[in-house]
Design an enzyme around this catalytic site. Structure first.
Site, PDB file in Angstrom:
ATOM      1  N   HIS A 153       0.788  -1.169   0.012  1.00 44.78           N
ATOM      2  CA  HIS A 153      -0.021  -0.107   0.044  1.00 44.78           C
ATOM      3  C   HIS A 153       0.916   1.155  -0.015  1.00 44.78           C
ATOM      4  O   HIS A 153       0.226   2.315   0.559  1.00 44.78           O
ATOM      5  CB  HIS A 153      -0.908   0.042   0.983  1.00 44.78           C
ATOM      6  CG  HIS A 153      -2.096  -0.800   1.117  1.00 44.78           C
ATOM      7  ND1 HIS A 153      -2.650  -1.247   2.281  1.00 44.78           N
ATOM      8  CD2 HIS A 153      -2.506  -1.887   0.004  1.00 44.78           C
ATOM      9  CE1 HIS A 153      -3.707  -2.298   1.755  1.00 44.78           C
ATOM     10  NE2 HIS A 153      -3.452  -2.678   0.401  1.00 44.78           N
TER      11      HIS A 153
ATOM     12  N   SER B  72      -7.612  -7.137   9.615  1.00 46.62           N
ATOM     13  CA  SER B  72      -8.911  -7.444   9.969  1.00 46.62           C
ATOM     14  C   SER B  72      -9.372  -8.263   8.644  1.00 46.62           C
ATOM     15  O   SER B  72     -10.504  -8.860   8.945  1.00 46.62           O
ATOM     16  CB  SER B  72      -9.699  -6.364  10.045  1.00 46.62           C
ATOM     17  OG  SER B  72      -9.682  -5.617   8.700  1.00 46.62           O
TER      18      SER B  72
ATOM     19  N   CYS C 223       4.934  11.735  -7.985  1.00 49.13           N
ATOM     20  CA  CYS C 223       4.427  12.659  -8.888  1.00 49.13           C
ATOM     21  C   CYS C 223       3.216  12.143  -9.530  1.00 49.13           C
ATOM     22  O   CYS C 223       3.509  11.352 -10.392  1.00 49.13           O
ATOM     23  CB  CYS C 223       5.460  13.288  -9.817  1.00 49.13           C
ATOM     24  SG  CYS C 223       4.823  14.449 -11.021  1.00 49.13           S
TER      25      CYS C 223
END
Ligand code: APR
EC number: 2.3.1.286
Length: 232
Positions: free
Chosen positions: A108, A176, A116
């Protein structure tokens, strides 16, 4: 454990005892901020100042945080079994690396990265980013945190699927199981014949997919699991 290949998926729960908030626990980040405002490309386009402020605050908090016993235990596991341990983390803090883990994939993205939005170049993020920051490559003021937002493709997916298919063990820690594709990793690893383990404070929504589970704070159950692994 000799020559075993272990893939470890970590989520916000492994950093909770380092003082970094999780997302879906009752006092979590998604109870304080709307995902559509701070974790989507549309939210960034609508209000880049709000998004930069959200990540500047998380970057400052992350800079103060220290790895905990769970991060340290995983780094020890890698040291004792070089080449056999891969951490795929959903976390954007750098606590695995600070603890000494070197084989870490940030699916992530990471708070210490800047991207950019115009030319796709990447560079180390300053502690505080502003929407007016110019890209060092193309000069445009279109820099953003190098974080994968909802609706965007996580990083390293081809590599990760390959590792899952050939893993001997798959361990999910502090997640989770609410967000895909990470939530599907246990089934992919199981399909490849891996032994699957969930180490979490409480059962995740994927708990029934795991062959083995252990519940408790990561700083207790992760060092215990690593000690078992090293004694095998
Ligand atoms: N020890 C172990 N597990 C813990 C601890 C702890 N001290 N504290 C919380 N947990 C567990 C919770 O029980 C929960 O299952 O960590 C998990 C945290 O879940 P989430 O808050 O949903 O975090 P995570 O699974 O990492 O979220 C995945 O969602 O919003 C996106 O991009 C974001 O990477 C994030 C992704």
């Amino acid at each position: 454990m000799s020559n075993d290949k272990i893939v470890i998926l970590t989520g916000a729960g492994i950093s909770a005892e380092s003082g970094l908030g999780t997302f879906r626990d009752e006092d979590g980040l998604w109870a304080q901020h709307r995902i559509e405002d701070v974790a989507t490309p549309e939210g960034f386009h609508r209000d880049p100042d709000l998004v930069h402020a959200f990540y500047n605050a998380r970057r400052a908090q992350s800079a103060e945080a220290k790895p905990n016993a769970a991060h340290d235990a995983l780094a020890k596991l890698e040291r004792d079994h070089p080449g056999e341990v891969l951490i795929v983390t959903q976390n954007v803090d750098g606590l695995h690396e600070i603890a000494g883990s070197t084989n870490v994939l940030h699916m992530h993205g990471a708070l210490n990265g800047a991207l950019c939005a115009s030319c796709d170049s990447r560079w180390p993020a300053p502690l505080v980013m502003h929407k007016t920051d110019a890209c060092p490559q193309c000069g445009r003021a279109t820099t953003r945190p190098d974080i994968v937002w909802f609706g965007e493709m996580p990083y390293y997916m081809d590599e990760i699927w390959g590792h899952l298919a050939s893993a001997d063990s798959f361990v999910a820690i502090g997640t989770s199981g609410e967000v895909y594709p990470a939530a599907a990793f246990v089934q992919e690893a199981d399909r490849g014949g891996a032994h699957t383990i969930e180490l979490n404070l409480a059962p995740s929504s994927r708990v029934s997919d795991f062959a083995e589970t252990c519940f408790g704070p990561a700083t207790q159950i992760v060092p215990q699991w690593v000690a078992q692994e090293l004694s095998r």
